[in-house]
Motif scaffolding. Structure first.
Motif, PDB file in Angstrom:
ATOM      1  N   MET A 127       2.297  -1.578   7.613  1.00  0.00           N
ATOM      2  CA  MET A 127       1.641  -1.044   8.804  1.00  0.00           C
ATOM      3  C   MET A 127       1.609  -2.130   9.862  1.00  0.00           C
ATOM      4  SD  MET A 127      -2.097   0.588   8.733  1.00  0.00           S
ATOM      5  CE  MET A 127      -3.097   0.376  10.129  1.00  0.00           C
ATOM      6  N   PHE A 186       0.749   5.797  -0.519  1.00  0.00           N
ATOM      7  CA  PHE A 186      -0.102   6.989  -0.562  1.00  0.00           C
ATOM      8  C   PHE A 186       0.143   7.734  -1.866  1.00  0.00           C
ATOM      9  CE2 PHE A 186       0.136   5.814   3.872  1.00  0.00           C
ATOM     10  CZ  PHE A 186      -1.205   5.890   4.240  1.00  0.00           C
ATOM     11  N   SER A 234     -13.179   3.487   6.572  1.00  0.00           N
ATOM     12  CA  SER A 234     -12.246   2.460   7.059  1.00  0.00           C
ATOM     13  C   SER A 234     -11.852   2.599   8.519  1.00  0.00           C
ATOM     14  CB  SER A 234     -10.944   2.496   6.244  1.00  0.00           C
ATOM     15  OG  SER A 234     -11.196   2.344   4.883  1.00  0.00           O
ATOM     16  N   VAL A 235     -11.930   3.810   9.055  1.00  0.00           N
ATOM     17  CA  VAL A 235     -11.442   4.032  10.420  1.00  0.00           C
ATOM     18  C   VAL A 235     -12.615   4.388  11.337  1.00  0.00           C
ATOM     19  CG1 VAL A 235      -9.950   5.467  11.862  1.00  0.00           C
ATOM     20  CG2 VAL A 235      -9.157   4.740   9.598  1.00  0.00           C
ATOM     21  N   PHE A 291       0.844  -1.200   0.000  1.00  0.00           N
ATOM     22  CA  PHE A 291       0.000   0.000   0.000  1.00  0.00           C
ATOM     23  C   PHE A 291       0.878   1.249   0.000  1.00  0.00           C
ATOM     24  CE2 PHE A 291      -2.488   3.346   1.939  1.00  0.00           C
ATOM     25  CZ  PHE A 291      -3.731   3.185   1.359  1.00  0.00           C
ATOM     26  N   LYS A 301     -16.313  -2.241   8.091  1.00  0.00           N
ATOM     27  CA  LYS A 301     -16.018  -1.946   6.683  1.00  0.00           C
ATOM     28  C   LYS A 301     -17.112  -2.498   5.764  1.00  0.00           C
ATOM     29  CE  LYS A 301     -11.702  -1.606   5.273  1.00  0.00           C
ATOM     30  NZ  LYS A 301     -10.234  -1.685   5.042  1.00  0.00           N
ATOM     31  N   LYS A 304      -4.026   2.323  14.845  1.00  0.00           N
ATOM     32  CA  LYS A 304      -4.648   0.990  14.878  1.00  0.00           C
ATOM     33  C   LYS A 304      -3.823   0.203  15.896  1.00  0.00           C
ATOM     34  CE  LYS A 304      -6.133  -2.333  11.363  1.00  0.00           C
ATOM     35  NZ  LYS A 304      -5.998  -2.596   9.901  1.00  0.00           N
ATOM     36  N   PHE A 313      -9.067   0.481  16.920  1.00  0.00           N
ATOM     37  CA  PHE A 313      -8.586   1.826  16.597  1.00  0.00           C
ATOM     38  C   PHE A 313      -8.771   2.712  17.822  1.00  0.00           C
ATOM     39  CE2 PHE A 313      -9.256  -0.066  12.565  1.00  0.00           C
ATOM     40  CZ  PHE A 313      -8.409   0.562  11.673  1.00  0.00           C
ATOM     41  N   HIS A 341     -13.881  -4.788  13.174  1.00  0.00           N
ATOM     42  CA  HIS A 341     -13.462  -3.749  12.217  1.00  0.00           C
ATOM     43  C   HIS A 341     -13.877  -4.142  10.806  1.00  0.00           C
ATOM     44  CE1 HIS A 341     -10.220  -1.834   9.581  1.00  0.00           C
ATOM     45  NE2 HIS A 341     -11.085  -0.904   9.860  1.00  0.00           N
ATOM     46  N   MET A 357     -12.097   6.971   1.735  1.00  0.00           N
ATOM     47  CA  MET A 357     -11.401   5.780   2.240  1.00  0.00           C
ATOM     48  C   MET A 357     -11.269   5.822   3.758  1.00  0.00           C
ATOM     49  SD  MET A 357      -7.444   4.616   1.551  1.00  0.00           S
ATOM     50  CE  MET A 357      -7.666   3.728   0.041  1.00  0.00           C
ATOM     51  N   PHE A 377       3.029   3.759  10.425  1.00  0.00           N
ATOM     52  CA  PHE A 377       3.695   3.502   9.142  1.00  0.00           C
ATOM     53  C   PHE A 377       5.226   3.570   9.251  1.00  0.00           C
ATOM     54  CE2 PHE A 377      -0.606   4.764   7.829  1.00  0.00           C
ATOM     55  CZ  PHE A 377      -0.911   3.681   7.035  1.00  0.00           C
ATOM     56  N   LYS A 430      -6.965  -5.191   0.655  1.00  0.00           N
ATOM     57  CA  LYS A 430      -6.370  -4.062   1.399  1.00  0.00           C
ATOM     58  C   LYS A 430      -5.579  -4.587   2.589  1.00  0.00           C
ATOM     59  CE  LYS A 430      -6.665   0.505   3.088  1.00  0.00           C
ATOM     60  NZ  LYS A 430      -7.691   1.334   3.697  1.00  0.00           N
ATOM     61  N   LEU A 434      -1.568  -3.887   3.210  1.00  0.00           N
ATOM     62  CA  LEU A 434      -1.093  -3.163   4.393  1.00  0.00           C
ATOM     63  C   LEU A 434      -0.134  -3.988   5.254  1.00  0.00           C
ATOM     64  CD1 LEU A 434      -4.361  -1.401   5.701  1.00  0.00           C
ATOM     65  CD2 LEU A 434      -2.298  -0.259   4.872  1.00  0.00           C
TER      66      LEU A 434
END
Ligand SMILES: Nc1ncnc2c1ncn2[C@@H]1O[C@H](C[S@+](CC[C@H]([NH3+])C(=O)[O-])CC(=O)[O-])[C@@H](O)[C@H]1O
Ligand SMILES: O=C(O)C(=O)Cc1ccccc1
Length: 242
Positions: A206, A20, A35-36, A18, A185, A165, A235, A181, A31, A137, A198, A202
């Protein structure tokens, strides 16, 4: 309306890590919102905390600012005079769009958006530092060094806000929270394929820490008053005061 995140909707043959990039920056508000868990509440509360902790003539840092959601929330709330908010991100696509968002309005509080690696950024005279889903990250060694640098650059009484997370030492709890989680989603319209692709993308980039790891690291560095002020599933967000 924000562009919808379809990045992992179709099967990807050679799934890479993944990043950015342009495609992610384009759909990022959608997103992150889908997602969060609790993202909007966290953004609002960061504004409220900044209002309390920002002091006249100090700097406020938003490290890994993406499109500037936390920066804009803080700018709306800060009442202190002569504050500068410094947003930093190393994704050119994010920084380009972030500058457009920031420049869409004027404000008494100055905002500077810088394209750089947060590991290179000088932190000084800070009353508030935000790491909203960014520390995760970095590698573990880089996490430690960054937090030490933040501690050194914070004024006494200054606050660090870290949203992340988390993982959990108890295997049953960890799996349940990850499952919840994924339910979140699904409820937000992501398919099984999107969720699993995803997750794989990740995996290498991550690596979440436990809440205990965060608390011990912050306390060992010298922060006091370390507390989790928000959690939903795996989270959450903490603050730590110097
Ligand atoms: N070493 C680094 N240096 C600079 N930026 C970095 C680095 N590593 C990652 N980033 C940047 O950190 C951001 C993480 S997103 C933050 C959301 C935002 N805080 C928000 O409140 O909306 C969280 C997420 O997507 O889960 C991305 O924009 C990366 O380019
Ligand atoms: O989507 C996920 O599974 C996450 O863990 C959150 C996230 C959100 C945006 C970019 C990267 C990770």
């Amino acid at each position: 309306m924000a562009n919808r995140d379809n990045i992992f909707a179709a099967p990807i043959e050679k799934l890479g890590d993944f990043t950015f990039d342009e495609n992610v920056a384009e759909v990022f508000p959608d997103m992150i919102q889908r997602s969060v868990p609790g993202y909007s509440n966290i953004i609002s509360a960061i504004g409220m905390l900044a209002e309390r902790f920002a002091t006249d003539g100090s700097r406020v840092y938003d490290l890994g600012c993406s499109l500037g959601a936390a920066t804009l929330s803080m700018r709306r709330h800060i009442k202190a005079q002569n504050c500068t908010i410094i947003g930093v991100d190393n994704s050119p696509a994010m920084v380009e769009r972030c500058k457009l968002h920031v420049n869409a309005y004027r404000s008494d509080t100055d905002v500077q958006i810088i394209e750089d690696d947060i590991r290179n950024v000088d932190i000084q005279n800070a009353s508030v530092v935000v790491l909203n889903f960014t520390l995760q990250f970095l590698t573990p060694d880089d996490r430690q060094a960054l937090l030490e640098k933040i501690f050194a650059g914070l004024k006494p009484g200054g606050i660090l806000i870290i949203s992340e997370k988390y993982n959990f030492a108890d295997e049953t709890a960890n799996e349940l929270l990850i499952d919840l989680h994924h339910d979140f989603k699904r409820a937000n319209g992501y398919s099984e394929l999107e969720i699993s692709q995803k997750r794989s993308a990740l995996e290498n980039v991550m690596k979440p820490d436990s809440i205990d790891t965060h608390k011990h690291r912050l306390t060992d560095i010298g922060f006091s008053s370390v507390a989790v002020w928000f959690q939903c599933f795996n989270f959450g967000s903490m603050f730590a005061i110097k």
